[in-house]
Structure formats: C-alpha cells, structure tokens
Design a protein around this motif. Sequence first.
Motif, PDB file in Angstrom:
ATOM      1  N   GLN A  54      47.855  34.160  52.734  1.00 48.65           N
ATOM      2  CA  GLN A  54      48.252  33.906  51.345  1.00 48.65           C
ATOM      3  C   GLN A  54      48.668  32.454  51.111  1.00 48.65           C
ATOM      4  O   GLN A  54      49.033  32.081  49.988  1.00 48.65           O
ATOM      5  CB  GLN A  54      49.413  34.828  50.946  1.00 48.65           C
ATOM      6  CG  GLN A  54      49.143  36.306  51.121  1.00 48.65           C
ATOM      7  CD  GLN A  54      47.999  36.800  50.256  1.00 48.65           C
ATOM      8  OE1 GLN A  54      47.874  36.425  49.095  1.00 48.65           O
ATOM      9  NE2 GLN A  54      47.143  37.641  50.831  1.00 48.65           N
TER      10      GLN A  54
ATOM     11  N   ALA B  74      50.433  30.604  47.830  1.00 47.89           N
ATOM     12  CA  ALA B  74      51.889  30.765  47.787  1.00 47.89           C
ATOM     13  C   ALA B  74      52.525  30.105  49.010  1.00 47.89           C
ATOM     14  O   ALA B  74      51.915  30.049  50.078  1.00 47.89           O
ATOM     15  CB  ALA B  74      52.263  32.235  47.743  1.00 47.89           C
TER      16      ALA B  74
ATOM     17  N   LEU C 207      52.661  39.656  44.316  1.00 50.65           N
ATOM     18  CA  LEU C 207      52.092  38.316  44.180  1.00 50.65           C
ATOM     19  C   LEU C 207      50.831  38.362  43.312  1.00 50.65           C
ATOM     20  O   LEU C 207      50.651  37.523  42.426  1.00 50.65           O
ATOM     21  CB  LEU C 207      51.773  37.755  45.569  1.00 50.65           C
ATOM     22  CG  LEU C 207      51.357  36.293  45.652  1.00 50.65           C
ATOM     23  CD1 LEU C 207      52.449  35.367  45.133  1.00 50.65           C
ATOM     24  CD2 LEU C 207      50.997  35.943  47.095  1.00 50.65           C
TER      25      LEU C 207
ATOM     26  N   ARG D 107      57.007  36.603  41.808  1.00 49.50           N
ATOM     27  CA  ARG D 107      57.464  35.872  42.994  1.00 49.50           C
ATOM     28  C   ARG D 107      58.228  36.879  43.855  1.00 49.50           C
ATOM     29  O   ARG D 107      59.431  37.065  43.693  1.00 49.50           O
ATOM     30  CB  ARG D 107      58.347  34.709  42.578  1.00 49.50           C
ATOM     31  CG  ARG D 107      58.855  33.886  43.726  1.00 49.50           C
ATOM     32  CD  ARG D 107      59.649  32.703  43.231  1.00 49.50           C
ATOM     33  NE  ARG D 107      60.311  32.051  44.349  1.00 49.50           N
ATOM     34  CZ  ARG D 107      60.846  30.844  44.283  1.00 49.50           C
ATOM     35  NH1 ARG D 107      60.804  30.162  43.151  1.00 49.50           N
ATOM     36  NH2 ARG D 107      61.423  30.319  45.330  1.00 49.50           N
TER      37      ARG D 107
ATOM     38  N   PRO E 124      54.609  31.306  44.291  1.00 49.09           N
ATOM     39  CA  PRO E 124      53.223  30.991  43.919  1.00 49.09           C
ATOM     40  C   PRO E 124      53.038  29.494  43.696  1.00 49.09           C
ATOM     41  O   PRO E 124      53.899  28.818  43.147  1.00 49.09           O
ATOM     42  CB  PRO E 124      53.018  31.765  42.609  1.00 49.09           C
ATOM     43  CG  PRO E 124      54.041  32.848  42.632  1.00 49.09           C
ATOM     44  CD  PRO E 124      55.224  32.255  43.361  1.00 49.09           C
TER      45      PRO E 124
END
Length: 150
Positions: free
Chosen positions: A75, A79, A115, A120, A148
């Motif tokens: 991710q 993020a 997400l 958040r 993010p």
Amino acid sequence: MSADQTSLGEMLAATVPMTRTLNLEYLETTAERAVVRLPDQPDYHNHIGGPHAGAMFTLAESASGAIVLAAFGDQLNRAVPLPVTAEIAFKKVAKGVVTATATLGRPIADIVAELDAGARPEFPVAIAIQREDGAVTGEMTVVWTLRPNT
C-alpha cells in the motif's frame, strides 16, 4: 526465514539508523507476526544491569514497524504508515537478551477496506517483550495509521 523476511529486516537495518545503533536482529517479519531481538549489550544497560527502558521501547516500536511494513508494504504507493500513539508497561526486570513479538490488532483486509473507502485507518499493534526464559518483561501498544498520499 524467507527471502522476503530477510530483505525486510535488512532494509530496516539499512534505512533506520537506530536499528543499527542497537544492533537489533529481525528474526521474523511477516504480516502475522514480527519478532525482533535486542542483544545483551552493556553500553545500553540501565542502573540495574538490564536493557535501558529507551532501548526496550525502541525494540518494541521496531517490531511494530516491521509488522506494519510486512502487512501493508503493498500500500506504500498510496499511503504512508505512521505511528499515532505508543504506550508501554514494564512488568518485570529485564536482563540479558530480550525479544519483542508484535501482532496486528485488526484484520489487514478491514484496514485496507477503510483506506479504499477514502478513510485514514488506525489500528493497534500489540508487542510483548520477553526475556530468554520466556518471562514477559514489558507490553507495548502502538497505534498506527495509514495516511493517504495526497
């Protein structure tokens, strides 16, 4: 230990100076569990001859960071993982080598779903710090977030 586990531990040792300073050893780094060892080093002892509280905090926080990277490394393009809060409790006197074992407090899929929804997410990581005889000398919880990228 798998190549992925080795590479994550090596990457953390290479990019996080405090990891090298304390000579932390990454024994296991998976999305389910991270285990990090602090060798017995007189330079980092406290007044009673065990690991200093700051060294144990860093050990536990490092284990929490390792599991977060293992769980959410895919991710990172969208993020940034950041610690939000940390709380530590010292339960028994620590002497010698100590090991921190971190586990996620929420399912990965639930966190990623938040997400995906534009939130958040925050999630706890529980860490147990143990002596070589298995006695738990400390417990720590670090609440992490995936912020993010904007």
